[in-house]
Design a protein around this motif. Sequence first.
Motif, mmCIF file in Angstrom:
data_model
loop_
_atom_site.group_PDB
_atom_site.id
_atom_site.type_symbol
_atom_site.label_atom_id
_atom_site.label_comp_id
_atom_site.label_asym_id
_atom_site.label_seq_id
_atom_site.Cartn_x
_atom_site.Cartn_y
_atom_site.Cartn_z
ATOM 1 N N LEU A 144 0.852 -1.183 0.000
ATOM 2 C CA LEU A 144 0.000 0.000 0.000
ATOM 3 C C LEU A 144 0.890 1.236 0.000
ATOM 4 O O LEU A 144 1.740 1.388 0.877
ATOM 5 C CB LEU A 144 -0.913 0.002 1.225
ATOM 6 N N VAL A 145 0.723 2.079 -0.991
ATOM 7 C CA VAL A 145 1.398 3.376 -1.002
ATOM 8 C C VAL A 145 0.409 4.359 -0.407
ATOM 9 O O VAL A 145 -0.711 4.507 -0.899
ATOM 10 C CB VAL A 145 1.789 3.809 -2.436
ATOM 11 N N CYS A 146 0.807 5.002 0.662
ATOM 12 C CA CYS A 146 -0.074 5.931 1.366
ATOM 13 C C CYS A 146 0.363 7.359 1.085
ATOM 14 O O CYS A 146 1.547 7.673 1.095
ATOM 15 C CB CYS A 146 -0.049 5.656 2.861
ATOM 16 N N ASP A 147 -0.616 8.205 0.867
ATOM 17 C CA ASP A 147 -0.379 9.600 0.510
ATOM 18 C C ASP A 147 -1.222 10.472 1.418
ATOM 19 O O ASP A 147 -2.448 10.388 1.400
ATOM 20 C CB ASP A 147 -0.762 9.818 -0.954
ATOM 21 N N GLN A 148 -0.573 11.278 2.218
ATOM 22 C CA GLN A 148 -1.296 12.145 3.135
ATOM 23 C C GLN A 148 -1.735 13.404 2.409
ATOM 24 O O GLN A 148 -0.998 13.950 1.588
ATOM 25 C CB GLN A 148 -0.410 12.504 4.317
ATOM 26 N N TYR A 149 -2.959 13.825 2.691
ATOM 27 C CA TYR A 149 -3.467 15.048 2.073
ATOM 28 C C TYR A 149 -2.639 16.252 2.514
ATOM 29 O O TYR A 149 -2.252 16.369 3.672
ATOM 30 C CB TYR A 149 -4.927 15.299 2.471
ATOM 31 N N HIS A 150 -2.383 17.139 1.578
ATOM 32 C CA HIS A 150 -1.687 18.382 1.860
ATOM 33 C C HIS A 150 -2.590 19.523 1.445
ATOM 34 O O HIS A 150 -3.092 19.550 0.329
ATOM 35 C CB HIS A 150 -0.358 18.464 1.094
ATOM 36 N N ASP A 151 -2.833 20.437 2.343
ATOM 37 C CA ASP A 151 -3.655 21.609 2.048
ATOM 38 C C ASP A 151 -2.720 22.771 1.753
ATOM 39 O O ASP A 151 -1.894 23.144 2.579
ATOM 40 C CB ASP A 151 -4.548 21.939 3.248
ATOM 41 N N SER A 152 -2.842 23.333 0.551
ATOM 42 C CA SER A 152 -1.968 24.443 0.152
ATOM 43 C C SER A 152 -2.357 25.743 0.835
ATOM 44 O O SER A 152 -1.634 26.734 0.758
ATOM 45 C CB SER A 152 -2.023 24.625 -1.369
#
Length: 194
Positions: free
Chosen positions: A101-109
């Motif tokens: 599983l490649v996990c990607d955390q949300y980033h808020d600009s």
Amino acid sequence: MSNWAVFLAATRASRKALNRTLVLLQDFEYSEYPVDSSWKLITSKELPAGPFAATALPVPEIARNAFAGMSLAEINTFGADLSAGNWFIVDQKGLETSTCLVCDQYHDSGEEDGDEDEDKEGIKDMFRACRIPYEEANSMMVNLDIANMGFEDFVDKDARVQKEGSWKWAASIPDAEETESTEPTDAEVKKRRH
């Protein structure tokens, strides 16, 4: 290149299966070991304070694994603190199907409706995961790391989130230009062998 955390969530991981997994994740076709290695196998909740050294291969038998059987959400709390917004999970299903599983955390600009709000900018608690073959994981991680491509470029959007909470991997990159291959097709190889 960032250091990438590999969380071992599998409950039954033999040394042989784990070493095979870590070798395939490295993608030695495009990198040199140990110079380009940036993977750190994480099995303890005592996380390093700063940049960490890559895990040397082969790894010994794992005596204790604090993440065995943990859910994606539980591991997210550790991944958020350790990585630059991306990490891997090797679970039992992954060991059985040669996927991770490649996990990607949300980033808020911090930009909403064209207005910048510095208070909203940064990594968020939410994340998403994609189940992907070991051999493709390095490419996805590199592209996410350098912001060359987004998470959406690697997942099957029509399939939606699966029961386990992850997205399905899309076998080809959308909108990529088709190139003429000089490699023989599987059918051509089979025909030549006979």
